[in-house]
Structure formats: structure tokens, C-alpha cells
Design a protein around this motif. Sequence first.
Motif, PDB file in Angstrom:
ATOM      1  N   SER A  60       5.303   5.242  32.511  1.00 22.02           N
ATOM      2  CA  SER A  60       5.877   3.945  31.426  1.00 22.02           C
ATOM      3  C   SER A  60       7.197   3.763  31.401  1.00 22.02           C
ATOM      4  O   SER A  60       8.008   4.832  31.305  1.00 22.02           O
ATOM      5  N   HIS A  62      10.475   2.000  30.320  1.00 25.18           N
ATOM      6  CA  HIS A  62      11.055   1.081  29.227  1.00 25.18           C
ATOM      7  C   HIS A  62      12.022   0.264  29.723  1.00 25.18           C
ATOM      8  O   HIS A  62      12.829   0.421  30.653  1.00 25.18           O
ATOM      9  N   ASN A  67       7.331  -2.101  28.049  1.00 24.70           N
ATOM     10  CA  ASN A  67       7.036  -1.057  28.700  1.00 24.70           C
ATOM     11  C   ASN A  67       6.394  -1.757  30.016  1.00 24.70           C
ATOM     12  O   ASN A  67       5.471  -2.370  29.952  1.00 24.70           O
ATOM     13  N   GLU A 110       9.557   2.388  23.328  1.00 28.30           N
ATOM     14  CA  GLU A 110      10.025   3.450  24.566  1.00 28.30           C
ATOM     15  C   GLU A 110       8.898   4.603  24.364  1.00 28.30           C
ATOM     16  O   GLU A 110       8.614   4.862  25.352  1.00 28.30           O
TER      17      GLU A 110
END
Length: 631
Positions: A60, A62, A67, A110
Motif C-alpha cells: 500500500s 500512500h 493509497n 496512510e
Amino acid sequence: MQHPHRPRPGHARRPGGRRRALVTAVLTGALAAGGLAALPDTASAAPARQAERLDRGLTSVHTSGGNLVSWRWLGTDPDDVAFNVYRAGTKVNPSPITGSTNYFHAGAPEQADYTVRAVVDGVEQGDSVHAVQFRASYKDVPITPPAGGTTPDGVAYTYEANDASVGDLDGDGALDFVLKWQPTNAKDNSQSGYTGNTIVDGVKLDGTRLWRIDLGRNIRSGAHYTQFQVYDYDGDGSAEVAMKTADGTVDGRGKAIGNASADHRNGSGYVLSGPEYLTMFNGRTGAAMGTTDYVPARGDVASWGDGYGNRVDRFLAGTAYLDGARPSLIMARGYYTRSVIAAWDWRDGAFTRRWTFDTDSSANKGKGYDGQGNHQLSVADVDGDGKDEIVYGSMAVDDNGAGLWTTKNGHGDAMHVGDLDPSRPGLEEFKVDEDGAKPSSWMADARTGRVLWSTAANGDNGRGVSADIWAGSAGAESWSSAESGLRSPKGTVVAGRKPAGTNFLSWWDGDTTRELLDGTHIDKYGTGGDTRLLTGASVASNNGTKATPVLSGDLLGDWREEVVWRTSDNRALRIYATPYETDRKITTLLHDTQYRTALAWQNSGYNQPPHPSFFLGDGMGTPPRPRITAP
């Protein structure tokens, strides 16, 4: 304003696109339309290749808008697999994802926690591992430098993180790092003087250090002395680590190899006497599992080209599927004059030497194989028989250890082997030369060594790169430090401006053209100037003017490549992952064995970027699927 997760404008794929017929010999899956003449289809009955059993590598990344979540399409997945993305157990995509292996979750914080679930034949499978979170596009892996010291001539030194490789050391499906620590007084072979010891760590993605190996005083430190291979050679699901060792090497369990008190260094700091070993270390513990004599032995130092220790200690290493199914270890010595390549199998806890290629042997003497080595090697199935060959610069060695071809163009500092010209069958090699009397750069048919085009002699051409970096010309573009312009796969200058960088590559943004990785930044090529896409924060590159990263390749997430630099204080490996969304679905490059073995040899000599076995670039056809098995 262009959002970082969206494909960049002006880089639409060309329609059509043809893929070489060679791919059908070793990879299964849908074929792109085309009419290329095929190489002999002798590999169609070859066994599936042993590959790593990987998890999804979920990430993931950010950005200001949300994301970017991405994951691996494994070589063992069905062709028509789909995916659903979950945040904390709640599905976030409206319908199963079929056309790519990434999803942009707009507006998410995030710290959002993600998993992904495969959908096979309409049935949703279980959760993947949780996503690795990249904040500000990077993730830090904590590392601890070894204590410094002082050499016998009174020179103090500390340690810097240098080259790394990856492998699943503990069998959990996640890649771990094997990191080489280099002392600040490391030396090129041409330079006299003592060095500190070379240290090698096994490190998990969360920073847990599994083990530390000290190669000892009898292994000199520098770019040409320690080439290490990380691969699952015995197929037990966990990677091993192979290195050249000597008296006084201490394994990850604290046990010394050979005579722990021996000191074979001469007054100039070179190690030109004493035993030389090859050791296979356990990836989980760092324990030495088996040690044998290094082949070839140094013998008469002067027979390698000089008497003071420069050319005798030029080593290379690689991994190759010599039988078409299981990986073998390649260890080599020499390239300026004599070159020797030894192939080893690691099976049932023991080394077996498969073959040895020696340019001084009666079979090879006088045939133009001597003096043809590079500062690195490449591994690829260049003849389409399902088994790998060793491309050793201006020559190649067949899977059975016999010389395959030589161009006699001599030594050089950089080369690239891959599908550089998708309009013709087979793989190609692009290489630059150091000999001022030889072509400055050239491209050859990797199957036969026939030079397809070359540039005139132009002194020592130190660096060269070949990759599809520009959609304005079909296939790979090639450029080098001593030649002007950007050349097509036919050798024609197609753009007057070449990139500012002549070192490394990365698939970074959303399209299939490759980006430029040089020093601590990534750029997009343009005929008027390069566009900066990433500048690493508080990081440093390695290996002087080579300005290479610790490691670069498809390590996590989808098929795009991550780059790993060391932080300036040598306290972390800083991994950067792309924030750009892509609409391309390509099997993880880790399951393309040419690409995977290239990651293994990337640390060898003068580091070079990996290339897959198929053309990955603008106008490419349907990406092939690998034929693999996973332990």
C-alpha cells in the motif's frame, strides 16, 4: 495536474505489437498476433522450472489522494484469476479486478490495513498477507552496521551497506534480504593496501537480522572479490546462500571455516596464497552446510595476466537452469585473459560439480574464448532448447559447459541480454567494449553471437544501456557513454539526445516503457529532456561512479520494480515503490526465471539491471505466462 497514481499522458501503447515465437518454447499462455519465424521448438517438452513459492507481496503506497494497493499475479495462478481488495475486512472495489493487479483506493489514510483475495472460477479464496505500508513512497528496513576497525598498516575504517540480493530465507513466502557490508577502505583489485573484512547479513523485511557471516581477513573487500548467490538450490522451499570463503570465515552460528588463526595477506594487502573454498550457507541460520575447494584454484598468479594480484582475483557468480528444471550455481574466475566457469549442483546437502569451462583447456585453446569476459555475466536460454546458457561478455557457454560462440570483441564494462528487438526471433545482446581497437558498442544475436550492428572503435566505452525507454521507436533503445544519440534495435540513430544517465533502469510509472535509474533518482526519457519522477530522500548510491542502488527489481507488489538504496547513515535499507496506477496485468517478474536469475547475479561485478525472457515494452503483445512449479 497529473496525479501520481494515474497513467502519464502522451505514452499510449502502439496498436498491434508482436511477441517472439521463442516464448512458446518456454512459456505458456495466449500469443500475440504476428508472423515471426520461430526458433526450433525443442523446449516445448521441457519440464516446468522450479520457482519460489511466494505470497502476494501486497503493498500500500500512500499518496496525497489515497493509497495505491498492488499485489503479485503468481505464475501458479490461473490465467483468468480475479481479485478483490479488502480494507480491514470490508471490500473496497465495486467488482472483481481482472485487468490489472493494482487498485487505487481514493481518500484512504496512510495507515489503512489491506488484504487481497483471489477469485478462482467464481469462488473467492482466503485473505492474503497484510499489505506492507509505504509512507512517502518508501519503507525503511532497519539495519545495524558492524563495528569498524583498524588494518595492520594503521588505517581506520567503518562500514557501509553495499550490494544486496533477495530470497525466501525462512520459507514463509516473503522475500528476505542478504546484504553485503563493505568497509570504507575496500579496494579495487588494481589498488594495493589492506582492507577490513567483508560482512554479510540475512535480514527480514521488518529488520530482524537472522544471522551475520564474517568472511574474515583472507577474503579481500571490494567489488570483484565477493559475489554471492541467494537461491533455493535444493528445492526445499528456503533459499541458500553461496559464497567464496577462506581460512577464518565465520558462519552465522559462530563456527570458523578452515584455520581460524591463518593470515595469508601479503605486505600489499593482497591474498595470493592459502586455501580457497566455496561454501553453501543455510538461509535460515547462516550455518555453513557444506564447503569444498573453490574451482578454479588460483594456481600461478601470473598466469591470469599479471603477477601482483589484480587479475587473478576477478570473480563472477550466477544461477542457471542448466537442466531446464532445477537451478545450478555458477562460480567463475577471470575475464581479461584466462576465464574459468564452474557449474555446481547443491542436492541432498552436498556439492556436485556439473562441469567446468576453461579457456585454457585443449577443447577451447586458440578458439578465441580467452579475454572475452565482462565485469558481469548474464544467464538466458539463448538457443531456445529450454536450458540456460551463460553469456560471459563477448562469448557464451552452452548449458553443457561447451563453448557456444565468441565474437572476439573482448572485455567490457556493461552488457544487456534480453528481447531487445521484438521484430526478430530470439534474444539479443547489447554490449560496450573497452578495447580501443574493437567496436565501441554492438548488438548480437544471443543464439549465435552474430553481430547485427556495431559502432566504430572509439576508445574505452565504459557504460552502455539497452531498454525500451521511448515509445517513439519500436523495441529497445541503446546508448552508451562514448557514442552519441539513441539507437534503435537495428543500430539506427532515432533520437539525437541520449539520456543523461548511463547506468540502471526501472519500470516505474504506469506504462510499459522503462525509466532511467541513476544515482538516487528515477527519470522519464524525453527527446527534449528527462522528467524527474523520483528523488530518494536522505539516501546514497553505491560503487562510486557506477552509482548503483543496493538492489533494484520486482521485489513486491505488481510487476513494476522497486528500488532499494541505503540511507546516508547506513542505518536502513530504504525501499521505494511506485505510486503510479497501471492498467497492465503481467505475471510477477519473479516467476520469469531469466529475470529472477538476473536479480541473483545483479550483485556480481559491475551491477546491471535485470531483463525478462520476453519483450516488455511499448507495443508488446499479450504477456506470457511462465511454466513453473513451486515447492
